[in-house]
Write a protein that holds these residues in place. Structure first.
Motif, PDB file in Angstrom:
ATOM      1  N   GLN A 115       0.845  -1.200   0.000  1.00 50.45           N
ATOM      2  CA  GLN A 115       0.000   0.000   0.000  1.00 50.45           C
ATOM      3  C   GLN A 115       0.874   1.241   0.000  1.00 50.45           C
ATOM      4  N   GLN A 116       0.451   2.246  -0.744  1.00 47.14           N
ATOM      5  CA  GLN A 116       1.238   3.470  -0.879  1.00 47.14           C
ATOM      6  C   GLN A 116       0.364   4.701  -0.675  1.00 47.14           C
ATOM      7  N   LEU A 117       0.933   5.699  -0.013  1.00 45.93           N
ATOM      8  CA  LEU A 117       0.313   7.006   0.130  1.00 45.93           C
ATOM      9  C   LEU A 117       1.082   7.977  -0.752  1.00 45.93           C
ATOM     10  N   ALA A 118       0.418   8.565  -1.743  1.00 41.50           N
ATOM     11  CA  ALA A 118       1.059   9.485  -2.678  1.00 41.50           C
ATOM     12  C   ALA A 118       0.475  10.879  -2.500  1.00 41.50           C
ATOM     13  N   VAL A 119       1.350  11.889  -2.475  1.00 43.13           N
ATOM     14  CA  VAL A 119       0.939  13.288  -2.358  1.00 43.13           C
ATOM     15  C   VAL A 119       1.589  14.052  -3.510  1.00 43.13           C
ATOM     16  N   MET A 120       0.792  14.727  -4.305  1.00 40.58           N
ATOM     17  CA  MET A 120       1.383  15.418  -5.457  1.00 40.58           C
ATOM     18  C   MET A 120       0.619  16.684  -5.829  1.00 40.58           C
ATOM     19  N   PRO A 121       1.354  17.737  -6.237  1.00 37.11           N
ATOM     20  CA  PRO A 121       0.703  18.860  -6.904  1.00 37.11           C
ATOM     21  C   PRO A 121       0.158  18.376  -8.245  1.00 37.11           C
ATOM     22  N   LEU A 122      -1.036  18.841  -8.599  1.00 33.88           N
ATOM     23  CA  LEU A 122      -1.702  18.426  -9.829  1.00 33.88           C
ATOM     24  C   LEU A 122      -2.198  19.657 -10.559  1.00 33.88           C
TER      25      LEU A 122
END
Length: 207
Positions: A115-122
């Motif tokens: 499982q991964q938590l991804a945080v990104m500007p979009l």
């Protein structure tokens, strides 16, 4: 085959947006061409409506995916399972919306869960304030594995490309949307890569 699936998803999202927006009124359906579309692509100074931020809550399933150098077997077909997340509009820049997206993605890599938590500007285009239903986006940022295979990096670099159909303010500031997104993860501290195509849908709140 995978390129065909991706093309079909993007075509489906595009067609849905065009069909719904085109069916809103007969007069709008008859006004087609460059001049009809131009009203959606105007400068920020020409947008007369009050500026609003959008909060998007989404859930999706990977329709195809591959994991490379992640498990003993490589590639692992169908490693991507589901994705759930939140996207919030932060600001405007020229003809673009600047958002922050947080995703939780679930995987099954050779029988082992990850499982991964991804945080990104979009960045999305055109601006949501234009009310044009079809939009495109690109984003990139860090991902942290909250559950990972032994000896594999807990840190990744994620990016995604997307096309969506968004219908805001359908009822008291609440709308809906559907997206086709290509998601890619590169492991930062070990070998490993994931690439997958997801179909996502959810609710849009105008704040």
């Amino acid at each position: 085959m995978k390129t065909l699936k991706l093309s079909l998803i993007f075509n489906m999202v595009w067609t849905l947006g065009a069909y719904v927006s085109g069916g809103l009124s007969l007069a709008e359906a008859q006004a087609v061409g460059r001049e009809a579309a131009q009203k959606y692509f105007v400068a920020d100074s020409e947008l007369k409506e009050p500026s609003t931020n959008l909060l998007m809550i989404h859930y999706g399933q990977f329709v195809n995916s591959d994991a490379y150098s992640w498990a003993d077997q490589s590639p692992v077909d169908g490693a991507g399972l589901s994705t759930v997340g939140v996207t919030y509009g932060l600001d405007r820049w020229s003809g673009f919306d600047v958002n922050i997206r947080v995703d939780i993605m679930n995987y099954n890599v050779g029988g082992t869960a990850a499982q991964q938590l991804a945080v990104m500007p979009l960045i999305t285009f055109p601006r949501s304030q234009s009310k044009f239903p079809i939009y495109f986006g690109v984003g990139a940022g860090p991902g942290i594995f909250t559950q990972q295979l032994t000896n594999k990096s807990a840190l990744a670099l994620d990016y995604e490309l997307l096309v969506g159909a968004r219908f805001t303010d359908l009822y008291q500031g609440v709308g809906t949307f559907i997206e086709g997104a290509m998601k890619n993860d590169f492991f930062a501290l070990s070998t490993g890569q994931f690439i997958g195509t997801a179909l996502e849908f959810g609710l849009v709140f105008s704040l």
